[in-house]
Write a protein that holds these residues in place. Structure first.
Motif, PDB file in Angstrom:
ATOM      1  N   PRO A 131      40.124  34.560  44.388  1.00 17.71           N
ATOM      2  CA  PRO A 131      39.304  34.955  42.884  1.00 17.71           C
ATOM      3  C   PRO A 131      38.141  35.801  43.144  1.00 17.71           C
ATOM      4  O   PRO A 131      37.645  36.603  42.068  1.00 17.71           O
ATOM      5  CB  PRO A 131      38.560  33.446  42.556  1.00 17.71           C
ATOM      6  CG  PRO A 131      38.549  32.779  43.885  1.00 17.71           C
ATOM      7  CD  PRO A 131      39.748  33.225  44.724  1.00 17.71           C
ATOM      8  N   PHE A 132      37.834  36.152  44.154  1.00 17.82           N
ATOM      9  CA  PHE A 132      36.730  37.353  44.290  1.00 17.82           C
ATOM     10  C   PHE A 132      37.384  38.957  44.234  1.00 17.82           C
ATOM     11  O   PHE A 132      36.532  39.625  44.004  1.00 17.82           O
ATOM     12  CB  PHE A 132      36.241  37.361  45.741  1.00 17.82           C
ATOM     13  CG  PHE A 132      34.953  36.132  45.504  1.00 17.82           C
ATOM     14  CD1 PHE A 132      33.886  36.330  45.045  1.00 17.82           C
ATOM     15  CD2 PHE A 132      35.195  34.818  46.110  1.00 17.82           C
ATOM     16  CE1 PHE A 132      32.932  35.293  44.874  1.00 17.82           C
ATOM     17  CE2 PHE A 132      34.460  33.905  45.995  1.00 17.82           C
ATOM     18  CZ  PHE A 132      33.277  34.151  45.593  1.00 17.82           C
ATOM     19  N   VAL A 133      38.786  39.003  44.240  1.00 16.38           N
ATOM     20  CA  VAL A 133      39.375  40.194  44.247  1.00 16.38           C
ATOM     21  C   VAL A 133      39.200  40.878  42.995  1.00 16.38           C
ATOM     22  O   VAL A 133      38.763  41.900  42.550  1.00 16.38           O
ATOM     23  CB  VAL A 133      40.715  40.255  44.866  1.00 16.38           C
ATOM     24  CG1 VAL A 133      41.395  41.734  44.408  1.00 16.38           C
ATOM     25  CG2 VAL A 133      40.692  40.050  46.383  1.00 16.38           C
ATOM     26  N   PRO A 134      39.813  39.876  41.918  1.00 15.58           N
ATOM     27  CA  PRO A 134      39.607  40.346  40.483  1.00 15.58           C
ATOM     28  C   PRO A 134      38.010  40.572  39.958  1.00 15.58           C
ATOM     29  O   PRO A 134      37.741  41.322  39.381  1.00 15.58           O
ATOM     30  CB  PRO A 134      40.288  39.541  39.610  1.00 15.58           C
ATOM     31  CG  PRO A 134      41.216  38.498  40.795  1.00 15.58           C
ATOM     32  CD  PRO A 134      40.594  38.882  42.144  1.00 15.58           C
ATOM     33  N   ILE A 135      37.295  39.747  40.497  1.00 16.94           N
ATOM     34  CA  ILE A 135      35.819  39.808  40.273  1.00 16.94           C
ATOM     35  C   ILE A 135      35.297  41.181  40.909  1.00 16.94           C
ATOM     36  O   ILE A 135      34.469  42.032  40.076  1.00 16.94           O
ATOM     37  CB  ILE A 135      35.014  38.521  40.632  1.00 16.94           C
ATOM     38  CG1 ILE A 135      35.495  37.416  39.939  1.00 16.94           C
ATOM     39  CG2 ILE A 135      33.710  38.895  40.809  1.00 16.94           C
ATOM     40  CD1 ILE A 135      34.661  36.063  40.755  1.00 16.94           C
ATOM     41  N   GLY A 136      35.726  41.548  42.073  1.00 13.62           N
ATOM     42  CA  GLY A 136      35.226  42.962  42.593  1.00 13.62           C
ATOM     43  C   GLY A 136      35.869  44.134  41.732  1.00 13.62           C
ATOM     44  O   GLY A 136      35.144  44.951  41.693  1.00 13.62           O
ATOM     45  N   MET A 137      37.013  43.946  41.318  1.00 15.69           N
ATOM     46  CA  MET A 137      37.638  44.890  40.213  1.00 15.69           C
ATOM     47  C   MET A 137      37.038  45.193  39.177  1.00 15.69           C
ATOM     48  O   MET A 137      36.490  46.312  38.779  1.00 15.69           O
ATOM     49  CB  MET A 137      39.173  44.804  40.195  1.00 15.69           C
ATOM     50  CG  MET A 137      40.287  44.717  41.470  1.00 15.69           C
ATOM     51  SD  MET A 137      41.889  44.420  41.455  1.00 15.69           S
ATOM     52  CE  MET A 137      42.165  44.766  39.942  1.00 15.69           C
ATOM     53  N   ALA A 138      36.573  43.914  38.599  1.00 13.23           N
ATOM     54  CA  ALA A 138      35.793  44.046  37.332  1.00 13.23           C
ATOM     55  C   ALA A 138      34.518  44.637  37.251  1.00 13.23           C
ATOM     56  O   ALA A 138      33.958  45.390  36.683  1.00 13.23           O
ATOM     57  CB  ALA A 138      35.832  42.707  36.670  1.00 13.23           C
ATOM     58  N   GLY A 139      33.769  44.202  38.762  1.00  9.38           N
ATOM     59  CA  GLY A 139      32.222  44.834  38.735  1.00  9.38           C
ATOM     60  C   GLY A 139      32.235  46.133  39.245  1.00  9.38           C
ATOM     61  O   GLY A 139      31.660  47.071  38.608  1.00  9.38           O
ATOM     62  N   PHE A 140      33.581  46.819  39.799  1.00  9.38           N
ATOM     63  CA  PHE A 140      33.677  48.154  40.099  1.00  9.38           C
ATOM     64  C   PHE A 140      34.060  48.974  38.781  1.00  9.38           C
ATOM     65  O   PHE A 140      33.254  49.952  38.808  1.00  9.38           O
ATOM     66  CB  PHE A 140      34.808  48.336  40.975  1.00  9.38           C
ATOM     67  CG  PHE A 140      35.213  49.958  41.271  1.00  9.38           C
ATOM     68  CD1 PHE A 140      34.715  50.521  42.251  1.00  9.38           C
ATOM     69  CD2 PHE A 140      36.372  50.535  40.700  1.00  9.38           C
ATOM     70  CE1 PHE A 140      34.937  51.809  42.438  1.00  9.38           C
ATOM     71  CE2 PHE A 140      36.633  51.868  40.669  1.00  9.38           C
ATOM     72  CZ  PHE A 140      35.904  52.686  41.489  1.00  9.38           C
ATOM     73  N   THR A 141      34.777  48.333  37.836  1.00  8.00           N
ATOM     74  CA  THR A 141      35.002  49.025  36.570  1.00  8.00           C
ATOM     75  C   THR A 141      33.505  48.952  35.668  1.00  8.00           C
ATOM     76  O   THR A 141      33.071  49.964  35.014  1.00  8.00           O
ATOM     77  CB  THR A 141      36.150  48.098  35.721  1.00  8.00           C
ATOM     78  OG1 THR A 141      37.038  48.017  36.454  1.00  8.00           O
ATOM     79  CG2 THR A 141      36.494  48.566  34.467  1.00  8.00           C
ATOM     80  N   ALA A 142      32.651  47.848  35.854  1.00  7.24           N
ATOM     81  CA  ALA A 142      31.582  47.783  35.043  1.00  7.24           C
ATOM     82  C   ALA A 142      30.584  48.786  35.624  1.00  7.24           C
ATOM     83  O   ALA A 142      29.901  49.722  34.820  1.00  7.24           O
ATOM     84  CB  ALA A 142      30.904  46.376  35.435  1.00  7.24           C
ATOM     85  N   VAL A 143      30.468  49.161  37.077  1.00  7.78           N
ATOM     86  CA  VAL A 143      29.520  49.990  37.509  1.00  7.78           C
ATOM     87  C   VAL A 143      30.181  51.384  37.392  1.00  7.78           C
ATOM     88  O   VAL A 143      29.121  52.386  36.869  1.00  7.78           O
ATOM     89  CB  VAL A 143      29.677  49.957  39.182  1.00  7.78           C
ATOM     90  CG1 VAL A 143      28.673  51.010  39.862  1.00  7.78           C
ATOM     91  CG2 VAL A 143      28.847  48.625  39.333  1.00  7.78           C
ATOM     92  N   VAL A 144      31.281  51.818  37.431  1.00 10.95           N
ATOM     93  CA  VAL A 144      31.863  53.057  37.042  1.00 10.95           C
ATOM     94  C   VAL A 144      31.600  53.371  35.408  1.00 10.95           C
ATOM     95  O   VAL A 144      31.217  54.440  35.005  1.00 10.95           O
ATOM     96  CB  VAL A 144      33.316  53.319  37.366  1.00 10.95           C
ATOM     97  CG1 VAL A 144      34.001  54.363  36.695  1.00 10.95           C
ATOM     98  CG2 VAL A 144      33.336  53.412  38.975  1.00 10.95           C
ATOM     99  N   GLY A 145      31.918  52.440  34.740  1.00  6.27           N
ATOM    100  CA  GLY A 145      31.897  52.598  33.216  1.00  6.27           C
ATOM    101  C   GLY A 145      29.963  52.747  32.884  1.00  6.27           C
ATOM    102  O   GLY A 145      29.713  53.776  32.050  1.00  6.27           O
ATOM    103  N   TYR A 146      29.113  52.119  33.397  1.00 11.27           N
ATOM    104  CA  TYR A 146      27.859  52.179  33.351  1.00 11.27           C
ATOM    105  C   TYR A 146      27.197  53.730  33.770  1.00 11.27           C
ATOM    106  O   TYR A 146      26.611  54.314  33.336  1.00 11.27           O
ATOM    107  CB  TYR A 146      26.958  51.263  34.050  1.00 11.27           C
ATOM    108  CG  TYR A 146      25.524  51.202  33.949  1.00 11.27           C
ATOM    109  CD1 TYR A 146      24.818  51.087  32.747  1.00 11.27           C
ATOM    110  CD2 TYR A 146      24.614  51.711  34.816  1.00 11.27           C
ATOM    111  CE1 TYR A 146      23.654  51.435  32.637  1.00 11.27           C
ATOM    112  CE2 TYR A 146      23.485  51.982  34.943  1.00 11.27           C
ATOM    113  CZ  TYR A 146      22.788  51.623  33.472  1.00 11.27           C
ATOM    114  OH  TYR A 146      21.381  51.813  33.572  1.00 11.27           O
TER     115      TYR A 146
END
Length: 84
Positions: free
Chosen positions: A30-45
């Motif tokens: 479960p932490f791999v998709p969470i890491g991917m979502a966080g990466f996407t959020a940081v890049v978007g921000y």
């Protein structure tokens, strides 16, 4: 081939849709998709803040954004390893 291996292969062969593969991967790690979502959020921000960076150089802004995104992913993977 033993019967236990056949059941594993048939399970993966019937699971062909993208959403079912994603759901299976999310249940396994479960932490791999969470890491991917966080990466996407940081890049978007970071891209959103690109307009309002003030007098900060572009290269410095991109370095900060990259470090934050990588830190989130490494943190999520580390939490996943210690949480399991």
């Amino acid at each position: 081939m033993s019967p236990s291996q056949e059941s594993v292969y048939s399970e993966y062969e019937t699971d062909t849709s993208q959403t079912s593969k994603l759901m299976r991967k999310f249940k396994e790690t479960p932490f791999v998709p969470i890491g991917m979502a966080g990466f996407t959020a940081v890049v978007g921000y970071g891209l959103y803040r690109l307009k309002h960076r003030g007098d900060m150089k572009m290269s410095l802004h991109l370095i900060h954004m990259r470090v934050a995104a990588q830190g989130f992913v490494v943190g999520a993977i580390t939490c996943g390893m210690y949480g399991m």
